[in-house]
Scaffold this motif. Structure first.
Motif, mmCIF file in Angstrom:
data_model
loop_
_atom_site.group_PDB
_atom_site.id
_atom_site.type_symbol
_atom_site.label_atom_id
_atom_site.label_comp_id
_atom_site.label_asym_id
_atom_site.label_seq_id
_atom_site.Cartn_x
_atom_site.Cartn_y
_atom_site.Cartn_z
ATOM 1 N N LEU A 70 0.835 -1.200 0.000
ATOM 2 C CA LEU A 70 0.000 0.000 0.000
ATOM 3 C C LEU A 70 0.868 1.247 0.000
ATOM 4 O O LEU A 70 1.896 1.289 0.679
ATOM 5 C CB LEU A 70 -0.918 -0.033 1.217
ATOM 6 C CG LEU A 70 -1.962 1.068 1.356
ATOM 7 C CD1 LEU A 70 -2.880 1.127 0.143
ATOM 8 C CD2 LEU A 70 -2.777 0.842 2.630
ATOM 9 N N ALA A 71 0.419 2.272 -0.749
ATOM 10 C CA ALA A 71 1.260 3.452 -0.976
ATOM 11 C C ALA A 71 2.611 2.996 -1.524
ATOM 12 O O ALA A 71 3.654 3.522 -1.171
ATOM 13 C CB ALA A 71 1.423 4.276 0.305
ATOM 14 N N GLY A 72 2.538 1.980 -2.398
ATOM 15 C CA GLY A 72 3.743 1.298 -2.869
ATOM 16 C C GLY A 72 4.582 2.080 -3.841
ATOM 17 O O GLY A 72 5.696 1.648 -4.177
ATOM 18 N N GLY A 73 4.071 3.203 -4.332
ATOM 19 C CA GLY A 73 4.877 4.097 -5.148
ATOM 20 C C GLY A 73 5.527 3.420 -6.332
ATOM 21 O O GLY A 73 4.865 2.821 -7.176
ATOM 22 N N THR A 74 6.854 3.490 -6.374
ATOM 23 C CA THR A 74 7.582 2.973 -7.527
ATOM 24 C C THR A 74 7.951 1.499 -7.382
ATOM 25 O O THR A 74 8.723 0.982 -8.181
ATOM 26 C CB THR A 74 8.847 3.816 -7.790
ATOM 27 O OG1 THR A 74 9.683 3.805 -6.632
ATOM 28 C CG2 THR A 74 8.477 5.255 -8.118
ATOM 29 N N GLY A 75 7.426 0.818 -6.364
ATOM 30 C CA GLY A 75 7.438 -0.625 -6.359
ATOM 31 C C GLY A 75 8.650 -1.320 -5.780
ATOM 32 O O GLY A 75 8.866 -2.504 -6.059
ATOM 33 N N ASP A 76 9.427 -0.655 -4.930
ATOM 34 C CA ASP A 76 10.602 -1.318 -4.342
ATOM 35 C C ASP A 76 10.210 -2.580 -3.580
ATOM 36 O O ASP A 76 10.818 -3.645 -3.757
ATOM 37 C CB ASP A 76 11.342 -0.368 -3.393
ATOM 38 C CG ASP A 76 12.155 0.681 -4.129
ATOM 39 O OD1 ASP A 76 12.315 0.546 -5.353
ATOM 40 O OD2 ASP A 76 12.636 1.632 -3.477
ATOM 41 N N LEU A 77 9.216 -2.481 -2.711
ATOM 42 C CA LEU A 77 8.799 -3.650 -1.937
ATOM 43 C C LEU A 77 8.075 -4.665 -2.817
ATOM 44 O O LEU A 77 8.256 -5.876 -2.665
ATOM 45 C CB LEU A 77 7.900 -3.232 -0.774
ATOM 46 C CG LEU A 77 8.527 -2.359 0.308
ATOM 47 C CD1 LEU A 77 7.518 -2.105 1.424
ATOM 48 C CD2 LEU A 77 9.769 -2.975 0.891
ATOM 49 N N THR A 78 7.267 -4.171 -3.740
ATOM 50 C CA THR A 78 6.545 -5.066 -4.639
ATOM 51 C C THR A 78 7.496 -5.984 -5.404
ATOM 52 O O THR A 78 7.238 -7.186 -5.557
ATOM 53 C CB THR A 78 5.696 -4.256 -5.631
ATOM 54 O OG1 THR A 78 4.652 -3.586 -4.923
ATOM 55 C CG2 THR A 78 5.061 -5.155 -6.689
ATOM 56 N N ALA A 79 8.601 -5.432 -5.892
ATOM 57 C CA ALA A 79 9.560 -6.224 -6.655
ATOM 58 C C ALA A 79 10.096 -7.384 -5.817
ATOM 59 O O ALA A 79 10.197 -8.527 -6.291
ATOM 60 C CB ALA A 79 10.707 -5.338 -7.140
ATOM 61 N N LYS A 80 10.421 -7.105 -4.570
ATOM 62 C CA LYS A 80 10.945 -8.162 -3.679
ATOM 63 C C LYS A 80 9.873 -9.199 -3.371
ATOM 64 O O LYS A 80 10.126 -10.412 -3.423
ATOM 65 C CB LYS A 80 11.464 -7.540 -2.388
ATOM 66 C CG LYS A 80 12.584 -6.526 -2.566
ATOM 67 C CD LYS A 80 13.867 -7.181 -3.033
ATOM 68 C CE LYS A 80 15.016 -6.173 -3.035
ATOM 69 N NZ LYS A 80 16.262 -6.778 -3.580
ATOM 70 N N PHE A 81 8.672 -8.720 -3.028
ATOM 71 C CA PHE A 81 7.593 -9.648 -2.703
ATOM 72 C C PHE A 81 7.222 -10.524 -3.906
ATOM 73 O O PHE A 81 6.877 -11.692 -3.749
ATOM 74 C CB PHE A 81 6.351 -8.893 -2.221
ATOM 75 C CG PHE A 81 6.421 -8.439 -0.792
ATOM 76 C CD1 PHE A 81 6.715 -9.333 0.225
ATOM 77 C CD2 PHE A 81 6.173 -7.119 -0.455
ATOM 78 C CE1 PHE A 81 6.764 -8.928 1.548
ATOM 79 C CE2 PHE A 81 6.213 -6.700 0.873
ATOM 80 C CZ PHE A 81 6.515 -7.607 1.875
ATOM 81 N N SER A 82 7.273 -9.956 -5.104
ATOM 82 C CA SER A 82 6.929 -10.712 -6.300
ATOM 83 C C SER A 82 7.790 -11.956 -6.439
ATOM 84 O O SER A 82 7.285 -13.048 -6.753
ATOM 85 C CB SER A 82 7.084 -9.821 -7.538
ATOM 86 O OG SER A 82 6.929 -10.569 -8.729
ATOM 87 N N HIS A 83 9.077 -11.815 -6.185
ATOM 88 C CA HIS A 83 9.987 -12.957 -6.279
ATOM 89 C C HIS A 83 9.710 -13.983 -5.170
ATOM 90 O O HIS A 83 9.815 -15.190 -5.391
ATOM 91 C CB HIS A 83 11.436 -12.484 -6.204
ATOM 92 C CG HIS A 83 11.884 -11.715 -7.410
ATOM 93 N ND1 HIS A 83 11.882 -12.234 -8.685
ATOM 94 C CD2 HIS A 83 12.346 -10.441 -7.536
ATOM 95 C CE1 HIS A 83 12.324 -11.332 -9.544
ATOM 96 N NE2 HIS A 83 12.609 -10.233 -8.872
ATOM 97 N N ILE A 84 9.348 -13.481 -3.989
ATOM 98 C CA ILE A 84 9.152 -14.384 -2.851
ATOM 99 C C ILE A 84 7.870 -15.201 -2.992
ATOM 100 O O ILE A 84 7.863 -16.415 -2.772
ATOM 101 C CB ILE A 84 9.141 -13.590 -1.531
ATOM 102 C CG1 ILE A 84 10.519 -12.958 -1.269
ATOM 103 C CG2 ILE A 84 8.756 -14.502 -0.361
ATOM 104 C CD1 ILE A 84 10.522 -11.966 -0.124
ATOM 105 N N VAL A 85 6.746 -14.547 -3.346
ATOM 106 C CA VAL A 85 5.466 -15.258 -3.379
ATOM 107 C C VAL A 85 5.331 -16.136 -4.616
ATOM 108 O O VAL A 85 4.530 -17.080 -4.627
ATOM 109 C CB VAL A 85 4.271 -14.292 -3.273
ATOM 110 C CG1 VAL A 85 4.363 -13.457 -2.009
ATOM 111 C CG2 VAL A 85 4.130 -13.416 -4.512
ATOM 112 N N GLY A 86 6.092 -15.840 -5.655
ATOM 113 C CA GLY A 86 6.137 -16.703 -6.826
ATOM 114 C C GLY A 86 4.861 -16.703 -7.651
ATOM 115 O O GLY A 86 3.943 -15.910 -7.438
ATOM 116 N N GLU A 87 4.798 -17.640 -8.577
ATOM 117 C CA GLU A 87 3.693 -17.698 -9.530
ATOM 118 C C GLU A 87 2.371 -18.064 -8.879
ATOM 119 O O GLU A 87 1.298 -17.756 -9.404
ATOM 120 C CB GLU A 87 4.021 -18.695 -10.645
ATOM 121 C CG GLU A 87 5.163 -18.244 -11.546
ATOM 122 C CD GLU A 87 4.879 -16.918 -12.220
ATOM 123 O OE1 GLU A 87 3.759 -16.723 -12.724
ATOM 124 O OE2 GLU A 87 5.780 -16.051 -12.229
#
Length: 251
Positions: A70-87
């Motif tokens: 939330l309030a993720g802006g340019t996606g720094d945390l999203t990028a990391k979480f994307s790799h962790i949670v996977g497909e």
């Protein structure tokens, strides 16, 4: 301490109509969106990356989880979480500001992060998700910009799954007087100057410094999270309390 629901609120040190603050904050982030990442690195001397890395570690995300940045802006945390949670998992990058979302979407797609990330323009005070949706919610350096923080925390608690975790990474109050003095000097003298030099925008970074000072301190925010229905709330100070990571759970 809960927030007043009156018609006025603060925008930095200014008192403004509550229904105008969101647009005023939007103006700040429309202004800085394209320079947001480089300014974060310059102004924090790169330390924001360590704060965010620690937040990711504390989140405890696993493959298959559903995460709201939330309030993720340019996606720094999203990028990391994307790799962790996977497909088998999903990350929702949500922000009230469409300029920040566009920069975040472009940045993540350039990194090849496409399949398990969705983008939602949303107001934290009234999240457009069903109850009990997310395993983890993070809000990094965004809560202080929300007009009604109590409403936002309640909304986050609502969309967390039972057993889910909320992490609030935000600027807070230094613990020692010498750090407070140094931090004030840097915030009110250097931040606007650097903002003018790099982003040609001193006013937005003056607001940044003021908004940090108006944000609730560590104990106050802990109490607000508990009032919103979160349990086992605690916080960890970083860089002498310049930043704090608050954690709370929904049971």
């Amino acid at each position: 301490m809960s927030e007043d629901s009156s018609t006025s609120t603060h925008f930095g040190y200014k008192t403004v109509d509550a229904d105008k603050k969101a647009d005023m904050v939007a103006g700040v982030f429309h202004s800085v969106a394209t320079r947001y990442d480089i300014m974060n690195d310059v102004l924090s001397f790169g330390i924001h990356r360590l704060w965010k890395r620690f937040t990711i570690e504390c989140a405890g995300a696993r493959p298959g989880m559903k995460v709201l940045d939330l309030a993720g802006g340019t996606g720094d945390l999203t990028a990391k979480f994307s790799h962790i949670v996977g497909e088998t998992g999903e990350v929702v990058l949500a922000d009230i500001n469409d300029s920040m979302l566009k920069v975040g979407r472009s940045k993540l797609r350039d990194k090849g992060i496409v399949s398990n990330v969705n983008y939602v323009q949303a107001n934290a005070e009234s999240l457009p998700f069903p109850d009990n949706t997310f395993d983890i919610i993070t809000i990094a350096f965004g809560l202080r910009n929300v007009t009604n923080k109590d409403a936002a925390l309640a909304s986050m608690q609502r969309v967390l799954k039972p057993g889910g975790k909320l992490l609030v990474l935000e600027f807070s109050k230094p613990k020692h007087a010498i750090m407070t003095k140094a931090y004030d000097l840097y915030s009110f003298k250097m931040l606007p100057m650097i903002g003018k030099m790099i982003a040609d925008d001193a006013d937005s970074y003056e607001y940044l410094a003021e908004s940090i000072r108006m944000h609730p301190d560590q104990e106050t925010l802990k109490g607000m999270m508990e009032q919103a229905g979160l349990e086992q709330v605690d916080y960890i100070n970083m860089t002498d309390g310049i930043v704090a990571l608050h954690r709370g759970y929904k049971f």
